[in-house]
Design a protein around this motif. Structure first.
Motif, PDB file in Angstrom:
ATOM      1  N   ALA A   1       3.683  -3.350 -16.823  1.00 54.20           N
ATOM      2  CA  ALA A   1       2.782  -4.000 -15.936  1.00 54.20           C
ATOM      3  C   ALA A   1       2.320  -3.729 -14.459  1.00 54.20           C
ATOM      4  O   ALA A   1       1.685  -4.049 -13.439  1.00 54.20           O
ATOM      5  N   CYS A   2       1.162  -3.610 -15.768  1.00 51.68           N
ATOM      6  CA  CYS A   2      -0.277  -2.779 -14.609  1.00 51.68           C
ATOM      7  C   CYS A   2      -0.937  -3.838 -13.718  1.00 51.68           C
ATOM      8  O   CYS A   2      -1.661  -3.483 -12.733  1.00 51.68           O
ATOM      9  N   GLY A   3      -0.974  -5.128 -13.985  1.00 51.46           N
ATOM     10  CA  GLY A   3      -1.594  -6.174 -13.377  1.00 51.46           C
ATOM     11  C   GLY A   3      -2.926  -6.170 -13.021  1.00 51.46           C
ATOM     12  O   GLY A   3      -2.799  -5.664 -14.135  1.00 51.46           O
ATOM     13  N   MET A   4      -3.744  -6.103 -12.058  1.00 49.69           N
ATOM     14  CA  MET A   4      -5.073  -5.774 -12.257  1.00 49.69           C
ATOM     15  C   MET A   4      -4.864  -4.337 -11.109  1.00 49.69           C
ATOM     16  O   MET A   4      -5.786  -4.135 -10.397  1.00 49.69           O
TER      17      MET A   4
ATOM     18  N   LEU B   1       4.907   4.838 -15.764  1.00 47.75           N
ATOM     19  CA  LEU B   1       4.867   3.488 -14.541  1.00 47.75           C
ATOM     20  C   LEU B   1       5.510   2.079 -14.685  1.00 47.75           C
ATOM     21  O   LEU B   1       4.830   1.586 -15.644  1.00 47.75           O
ATOM     22  N   ALA B   2       6.318   1.862 -13.914  1.00 47.28           N
ATOM     23  CA  ALA B   2       7.002   0.552 -13.839  1.00 47.28           C
ATOM     24  C   ALA B   2       6.917  -0.328 -12.362  1.00 47.28           C
ATOM     25  O   ALA B   2       7.674  -0.152 -11.738  1.00 47.28           O
TER      26      ALA B   2
ATOM     27  N   LEU C   1       9.419   9.235 -15.688  1.00 51.55           N
ATOM     28  CA  LEU C   1       9.815   7.078 -15.257  1.00 51.55           C
ATOM     29  C   LEU C   1       9.843   7.323 -13.582  1.00 51.55           C
ATOM     30  O   LEU C   1      11.081   8.052 -12.923  1.00 51.55           O
ATOM     31  N   ILE C   2       8.619   6.572 -13.003  1.00 55.68           N
ATOM     32  CA  ILE C   2       8.939   6.121 -11.536  1.00 55.68           C
ATOM     33  C   ILE C   2       8.518   4.766 -11.536  1.00 55.68           C
ATOM     34  O   ILE C   2       7.901   4.113 -13.169  1.00 55.68           O
ATOM     35  N   PHE C   3       9.791   4.256 -10.897  1.00 53.63           N
ATOM     36  CA  PHE C   3       9.903   2.932 -10.894  1.00 53.63           C
ATOM     37  C   PHE C   3      10.323   2.277  -9.480  1.00 53.63           C
ATOM     38  O   PHE C   3      11.415   2.981  -8.759  1.00 53.63           O
ATOM     39  N   ASP C   4      10.288   0.809  -9.216  1.00 52.27           N
ATOM     40  CA  ASP C   4      10.339   0.762  -8.263  1.00 52.27           C
ATOM     41  C   ASP C   4      11.442  -0.359  -8.053  1.00 52.27           C
ATOM     42  O   ASP C   4      12.238  -0.767  -9.151  1.00 52.27           O
ATOM     43  N   GLY C   5      12.615   0.009  -7.497  1.00 50.41           N
ATOM     44  CA  GLY C   5      13.582  -0.931  -7.578  1.00 50.41           C
ATOM     45  C   GLY C   5      14.505  -1.761  -5.935  1.00 50.41           C
ATOM     46  O   GLY C   5      14.151  -0.984  -4.932  1.00 50.41           O
ATOM     47  N   VAL C   6      14.797  -2.913  -6.001  1.00 53.49           N
ATOM     48  CA  VAL C   6      15.735  -3.767  -4.700  1.00 53.49           C
ATOM     49  C   VAL C   6      16.752  -3.347  -5.000  1.00 53.49           C
ATOM     50  O   VAL C   6      17.229  -2.946  -5.869  1.00 53.49           O
ATOM     51  N   SER C   7      17.041  -3.741  -4.086  1.00 52.48           N
ATOM     52  CA  SER C   7      19.060  -3.383  -2.915  1.00 52.48           C
ATOM     53  C   SER C   7      19.415  -4.845  -4.166  1.00 52.48           C
ATOM     54  O   SER C   7      18.718  -5.567  -3.574  1.00 52.48           O
ATOM     55  N   VAL C   8      20.839  -4.540  -3.876  1.00 51.67           N
ATOM     56  CA  VAL C   8      21.595  -5.636  -3.876  1.00 51.67           C
ATOM     57  C   VAL C   8      21.370  -6.646  -2.943  1.00 51.67           C
ATOM     58  O   VAL C   8      21.591  -8.100  -4.737  1.00 51.67           O
TER      59      VAL C   8
ATOM     60  N   ALA D   1       0.955  -1.119  -0.173  1.00 51.87           N
ATOM     61  CA  ALA D   1      -0.114   0.055  -0.317  1.00 51.87           C
ATOM     62  C   ALA D   1       0.755   1.214  -0.166  1.00 51.87           C
ATOM     63  O   ALA D   1       0.465   2.274  -0.631  1.00 51.87           O
ATOM     64  N   LEU D   2       2.081   1.784   0.053  1.00 49.36           N
ATOM     65  CA  LEU D   2       3.047   2.721   0.389  1.00 49.36           C
ATOM     66  C   LEU D   2       2.990   2.944  -0.832  1.00 49.36           C
ATOM     67  O   LEU D   2       3.870   3.719  -1.142  1.00 49.36           O
ATOM     68  N   ARG D   3       4.007   2.061  -1.287  1.00 49.11           N
ATOM     69  CA  ARG D   3       4.696   1.622  -2.542  1.00 49.11           C
ATOM     70  C   ARG D   3       3.590   2.081  -3.166  1.00 49.11           C
ATOM     71  O   ARG D   3       3.916   3.552  -4.169  1.00 49.11           O
ATOM     72  N   ALA D   4       1.994   1.963  -2.985  1.00 49.69           N
ATOM     73  CA  ALA D   4       2.119   2.108  -4.767  1.00 49.69           C
ATOM     74  C   ALA D   4       1.214   4.113  -4.196  1.00 49.69           C
ATOM     75  O   ALA D   4       0.709   4.909  -5.446  1.00 49.69           O
ATOM     76  N   ARG D   5       0.719   4.073  -3.377  1.00 51.13           N
ATOM     77  CA  ARG D   5       1.015   5.695  -2.848  1.00 51.13           C
ATOM     78  C   ARG D   5       1.766   6.295  -3.269  1.00 51.13           C
ATOM     79  O   ARG D   5       1.698   7.725  -3.262  1.00 51.13           O
ATOM     80  N   GLN D   6       2.939   5.978  -2.962  1.00 50.75           N
ATOM     81  CA  GLN D   6       3.823   6.572  -3.814  1.00 50.75           C
ATOM     82  C   GLN D   6       4.268   6.762  -4.874  1.00 50.75           C
ATOM     83  O   GLN D   6       4.543   8.315  -5.732  1.00 50.75           O
ATOM     84  N   PHE D   7       3.504   6.103  -5.487  1.00 52.76           N
ATOM     85  CA  PHE D   7       3.459   6.254  -7.245  1.00 52.76           C
ATOM     86  C   PHE D   7       2.282   6.597  -7.405  1.00 52.76           C
ATOM     87  O   PHE D   7       2.251   7.903  -8.090  1.00 52.76           O
ATOM     88  N   ASP D   8       1.527   7.186  -6.881  1.00 49.36           N
ATOM     89  CA  ASP D   8       0.162   7.631  -7.049  1.00 49.36           C
ATOM     90  C   ASP D   8       0.360   8.859  -6.615  1.00 49.36           C
ATOM     91  O   ASP D   8      -0.007  10.384  -7.224  1.00 49.36           O
ATOM     92  N   THR D   9       1.307   8.785  -5.256  1.00 51.62           N
ATOM     93  CA  THR D   9       1.921  11.254  -5.650  1.00 51.62           C
ATOM     94  C   THR D   9       2.317  11.064  -6.173  1.00 51.62           C
ATOM     95  O   THR D   9       2.332  12.409  -6.621  1.00 51.62           O
TER      96      THR D   9
END
Ligand SMILES: C[S@@+](CC[C@H](N)C(=O)[O-])C[C@H]1O[C@@H](n2cnc3c(N)ncnc32)[C@H](O)[C@@H]1O
Length: 261
Positions: A77-80, A141-142, A170-177, A51-59
């Protein structure tokens, strides 16, 4: 993508939601799936994070669309996900892209119409992009995508995107190494029923990786998802997220990034 949908639905059913995605709750009721399979502590634990990730994207998406009310939005990668209807920006053309079987399921919930369209394609193919008009600034968005691709695919995709549109963000999320390495190890050593998720292949060390993938992209900041723990209404969950956010290894495992071109 059913996991993230389910977690957004749980959030929406909470009296004090973080995201409050009512359409996610409705989608879970409408999709014929044994949701009890996902109702396990190991999965439900991720609810606030999703939910927090989606909210950051929305903002950040809403910020961009306020400045560019006639933009084209391309959500890969919209999914649902129901962001197009959550934000519902007038004047914007919105394209949601995902793999064919995902779009087939999505079409049971939502329809093309007005300025909204779905495209069934793998983002690593090139033909689908030609279906999207290139005459306006783009918001790309990704969410929950780039980590599943190989780094060469990420770089190629981002170069194709900035080559297609005149300008945009571009807004995307990324994971650490360390997170990516941990998933690769888990995938290797655990049987699929214990670790049923795909491994993460592309990690991001910091913002300087973005222009390395594509020199046309200018980084414009990032936010660690866990650092937004202050938005979690449940004090117990908030305390857990606050604690995890203090340590680099856990606190930085997932960040949302923003870049411009
Ligand atoms: C973790 S889910 C995220 C879905 C959605 N963004 C959300 O937050 O609920 C990952 C999504 O990436 C999509 N995906 C994976 N590889 C893809 C590809 N090559 N092209 C398009 N979509 C892809 C999957 O089908 C899935 O919907």
């Amino acid at each position: 993508m059913l996991v993230t949908l389910f977690l957004r639905a749980l959030d929406a059913r909470d009296p004090q939601p973080i995201l409050g995605d009512r359409l996610a709750a409705e989608a879970v009721e409408r999709i014929d799936y044994d949701w009890a399979k996902l109702d396990k502590p190991s999965i439900v634990r991720g609810r606030a994070g999703v939910a927090l990730r989606a909210r950051q994207f929305d903002t950040w998406a809403a910020d961009f669309l306020r400045e560019h009310p006639e933009a084209t939005v391309l959500q890969m990668a919209c999914g649902m996900d129901s962001r197009a209807f959550r934000l519902d920006p007038p004047g914007v053309r919105w394209f949601d892209v995902d793999l064919p079987d995902v779009i087939a399921l999505r079409r049971k919930l939502y329809s093309d119409g007005g300025s909204y369209r779905m495209i069934a394609a793998s983002v690593t193919d090139s033909a689908w992009l030609e279906e999207i008009p290139a005459d306006r600034p783009a918001l790309i968005l990704a969410e929950g995508l780039l980590m599943y691709l190989r780094e060469a695919e990420v770089s190629q995709l981002l170069r194709r995107l900035t080559g297609h549109f005149p300008s945009g963000a571009l807004i995307f999320d990324g994971v650490s190494v360390s997170t990516a390495r941990a998933t690769q190890l888990l995938k290797k050593v655990l049987p699929p029923r214990w670790y049923p998720y795909p491994a993460y292949w592309t990690a991001i060390r910091d913002e300087s990786d973005i222009p390395r993938w594509n020199p046309d992209l200018r980084p414009r900041g990032s936010e660690a998802v866990l650092k937004a723990y202050g938005q979690i209404p449940d004090p117990r969950v908030r305390r857990c997220y606050r604690l995890a956010s203090r340590f680099r290894w856990t606190g930085d495992f997932l960040r949302v990034f923003r870049a411009e071109f």
